[in-house]
Design a protein around this motif. Structure first.
Motif, PDB file in Angstrom:
ATOM      1  N   ASP A  32       0.818  -1.224   0.000  1.00 48.83           N
ATOM      2  CA  ASP A  32       0.000   0.000   0.000  1.00 48.83           C
ATOM      3  C   ASP A  32       0.850   1.272   0.000  1.00 48.83           C
ATOM      4  N   TYR A  58      -4.539 -10.413   6.076  1.00 51.63           N
ATOM      5  CA  TYR A  58      -3.588  -9.355   6.424  1.00 51.63           C
ATOM      6  C   TYR A  58      -3.251  -9.391   7.907  1.00 51.63           C
ATOM      7  N   MET A  60      -1.060  -6.655   9.967  1.00 51.27           N
ATOM      8  CA  MET A  60      -0.283  -5.421   9.785  1.00 51.27           C
ATOM      9  C   MET A  60      -0.390  -4.597  11.068  1.00 51.27           C
ATOM     10  N   TRP A  94      -3.645  -0.568   7.751  1.00 54.59           N
ATOM     11  CA  TRP A  94      -4.012  -0.635   6.334  1.00 54.59           C
ATOM     12  C   TRP A  94      -3.594   0.667   5.654  1.00 54.59           C
ATOM     13  N   ALA A  95      -4.036   0.851   4.427  1.00 57.62           N
ATOM     14  CA  ALA A  95      -3.441   1.894   3.586  1.00 57.62           C
ATOM     15  C   ALA A  95      -3.562   3.301   4.175  1.00 57.62           C
ATOM     16  N   ILE A 157     -11.880   2.805   3.929  1.00 52.39           N
ATOM     17  CA  ILE A 157     -10.441   2.514   3.921  1.00 52.39           C
ATOM     18  C   ILE A 157      -9.766   3.371   2.854  1.00 52.39           C
ATOM     19  N   ASP A 158      -8.461   3.332   2.857  1.00 54.11           N
ATOM     20  CA  ASP A 158      -7.638   3.849   1.764  1.00 54.11           C
ATOM     21  C   ASP A 158      -7.831   5.341   1.490  1.00 54.11           C
ATOM     22  N   GLU A 204     -11.079  -0.180  -4.649  1.00 60.23           N
ATOM     23  CA  GLU A 204     -10.492   0.540  -3.505  1.00 60.23           C
ATOM     24  C   GLU A 204      -9.274   1.324  -3.985  1.00 60.23           C
ATOM     25  N   ALA A 205      -8.479   1.809  -3.040  1.00 64.01           N
ATOM     26  CA  ALA A 205      -7.175   2.420  -3.326  1.00 64.01           C
ATOM     27  C   ALA A 205      -7.211   3.636  -4.249  1.00 64.01           C
ATOM     28  N   THR A 254      -4.281  -7.771  -4.668  1.00 63.19           N
ATOM     29  CA  THR A 254      -4.477  -6.324  -4.582  1.00 63.19           C
ATOM     30  C   THR A 254      -3.414  -5.608  -5.403  1.00 63.19           C
ATOM     31  N   HIS A 256      -2.086  -1.550  -5.416  1.00 63.87           N
ATOM     32  CA  HIS A 256      -2.310  -0.271  -4.721  1.00 63.87           C
ATOM     33  C   HIS A 256      -1.204   0.696  -5.145  1.00 63.87           C
ATOM     34  N   HIS A 271       2.534  -2.433  -5.425  1.00 62.19           N
ATOM     35  CA  HIS A 271       3.095  -3.608  -4.760  1.00 62.19           C
ATOM     36  C   HIS A 271       2.758  -4.868  -5.556  1.00 62.19           C
ATOM     37  N   ARG A 284       3.332  -8.754   0.724  1.00 60.65           N
ATOM     38  CA  ARG A 284       3.528  -8.030  -0.529  1.00 60.65           C
ATOM     39  C   ARG A 284       4.829  -7.217  -0.496  1.00 60.65           C
TER      40      ARG A 284
HETATM   41  O1  FUB Z   1      -3.400  -3.704   2.954  1.00 65.28           O
HETATM   42  C1  FUB Z   1      -4.738  -3.845   3.319  1.00 65.28           C
HETATM   43  C2  FUB Z   1      -5.647  -3.439   2.192  1.00 65.28           C
HETATM   44  O2  FUB Z   1      -5.344  -4.212   1.034  1.00 65.28           O
HETATM   45  C3  FUB Z   1      -5.517  -2.015   1.699  1.00 65.28           C
HETATM   46  O3  FUB Z   1      -6.120  -1.077   2.552  1.00 65.28           O
HETATM   47  C4  FUB Z   1      -6.116  -2.138   0.346  1.00 65.28           C
HETATM   48  O4  FUB Z   1      -5.851  -1.064  -0.528  1.00 65.28           O
HETATM   49  C5  FUB Z   1      -5.489  -3.426  -0.149  1.00 65.28           C
HETATM   50  O5  FUB Z   1      -4.209  -3.218  -0.692  1.00 65.28           O
END
Ligand code: FUB
Length: 307
Positions: A32, A58, A60, A94-95, A157-158, A204-205, A254, A256, A271, A284
Motif C-alpha cells: 500500500d 492481512y 499489519m 491498512w493503507a 479505507i484507503d 479501492e485504493a 491487490t 495499490h 506492490h 507483498r
Molecule cells: O493492505 C490492506 C488493504 O489491502 C488495503 O487497505 C487495500 O488497498 C489493499 O491493498
C-alpha cells in the motif's frame, strides 16, 4: 536510521534470492505505498505485511517510512505502531497517505476501530515527514457508521488526500464505493457531505494527483485488482474514465498505487507478491516503474519490470 522496529516473523532472510530492481524493498514485506517529495527527498509510506506464511489474511501492526534520493536505494527511517499512535484503534495498519500543509505533515490512515465495528480513518500529525507522529484528533475522522451505503465493514479505507492550487483540501477513500468529501483548512474536519464518485468497477485504493491542467483519480479496479484511472479538469469532477493503467501485479490480489513526479521523471509505485520466500497477497512488496503521459494528458499503460 531511527526507531526501526525489530525483525518480525515475516522478515525475509538474507539468503533470499533477490535481484536488484523490483521489488525495491526486500528486507521486509511492504504494501500500500504512498509517497511525497519533500526537500528533494522522496518519503515512502507503506504498511508492513507481517502475516506468517500459514496465515491467509492481512496482519499489519505498523507502518514503515522509507526515504530515497535516487528511487533505487531506500533507507528505513521509522516504524509507527497503530495501537501506540491511536488509542481508539484496535489495530490493522491498512493503507495510509501523507500530505504536507504549512510545514506540518498530516497522515491519513486506515485502521480498525476498537468500539465502532469496522474500519475507520484517523489522522496523525507531525512537524517532520518521518515523525514523531501524534494522533491529531484523539478519535477517528471517518467511522463505519457514517457511511451506511454498503453492508461491508471495510468500506472506509484507503484515504487519499489532495490539496488544490487554491489551497482547498479534498479527501477520497472507500471500498466498493469511492467516497469524497472536502476538508476544512485545518485538515482535521470534513467540510461537506460525503458524496459518491461514480467510477466503473471501483474496488479501492484511490490516489489523486495533478499534472499540468488535469486531475487524475487512479484506483484499484475489479478483483484481483488492476489499476484504472479517470481524468477531470476540476478536483470536484466530473471524472471521465480512461481505462486500465496497470494489469494485475504478480502474485497478489491487490494492486495499490501512488503516482509522483521526482527530479523530472514520473513514477508508478505499487506492490506485488513476488518475493520468492512466501511472497503473495498477504506478504507483498513495493515496486516502482516509470510512468509516461501522452501529449493529450492520458497515461500510457505501465510496463511492470523486475529490474
Ligand atoms: O493492505 C490492506 C488493504 O489491502 C488495503 O487497505 C487495500 O488497498 C489493499 O491493498
Amino acid at each position: 536510521c531511527t526507531a526501526v522496529a525489530g525483525f518480525s516473523q515475516s522478515t525475509i532472510t538474507a539468503k533470499d534470492p533477490i535481484t536488484p530492481g523490483n521489488p525495491v524493498i526486500t528486507e521486509k514485506y511492504t504494501a500500500d505505498p504512498a509517497a511525497i517529495v519533500h526537500d528533494d527527498t522522496v518519503f515512502l509510506y507503506v504498511g508492513h505485511d507481517q502475516a506468517p506464511k500459514e496465515k491467509n489474511f492481512y496482519e499489519m501492526h505498523e507502518w514503515l517510512i522509507y526515504s530515497s534520493t535516487d528511487m533505487v536505494n531506500w533507507e528505513e527511517r521509522a516504524a509507527v505502531n497503530v495501537k501506540e499512535t491511536f488509542d481508539w484503534a484496535a489495530g490493522d495498519a491498512w493503507a495510509a497517505e501523507v500530505i504536507e500543509k504549512d510545514g506540518k505533515f498530516f497522515w491519513y490512515v486506515t485502521v480498525s476501530h476498537k468500539e465502532i465495528h469496522g474500519k475507520a480513518i484517523g489522522i496523525a500529525v507531525s512537524d517532520s515527514p518521518v515523525g514523531p507522529w501524534k494522533d491529531a484528533l484523539g478519535h477517528a475522522l471517518i467511522t463505519n457508521d457514517m457511511t451506511t451505503d454498503t453492508k461491508i465493514s471495510w468500506d472506509d479505507i484507503d484515504p487519499s488526500v489532495f490539496i488544490d492550487d487554491d489551497g482547498s483540501a479534498h479527501l477520497f477513500w472507500g471500498n466498493t464505493i469511492c467516497y469524497y468529501a472536502k476538508l476544512k483548512d485545518n485538515m482535521l474536519e470534513l467540510d461537506s457531505d460525503i458524496q459518491h464518485i461514480d467510477l466503473p468497477n471501483f474496488t479501492e485504493a484511490p490516489w489523486v494527483h495533478k499534472k499540468g491542467d488535469f486531475y487524475y483519480l487512479s484506483y484499484a479496479y475489479k478483483f484481483p485488482e488492476k489499476t484504472a484511472y479517470a481524468m477531470s479538469e476540476s478536483i470536484t469532477g466530473p471524472w471521465k474514465y480512461q481505462g486500465i493503467l496497470n494489469e494485475v501485479a504478480g502474485n497478489t490480489n491487490t494492486n495499490h498505487q501512488a503516482i509522483i513526479e521526482y527530479k523530472g521523471k514520473d513514477y508508478f509505485i505499487y506492490h506485488n507478491g513476488s518475493i520468492p520466500t512466501n511472497g503473495g497477497s498477504f506478504r507483498r512488496s513495493v515496486c516502482i516503474d516509470y510512468l509516461y503521459y501522452n501529449p493529450d494528458g492520458t497515461i500510457k499503460k505501465i510496463i511492470m519490470t523486475s529490474e
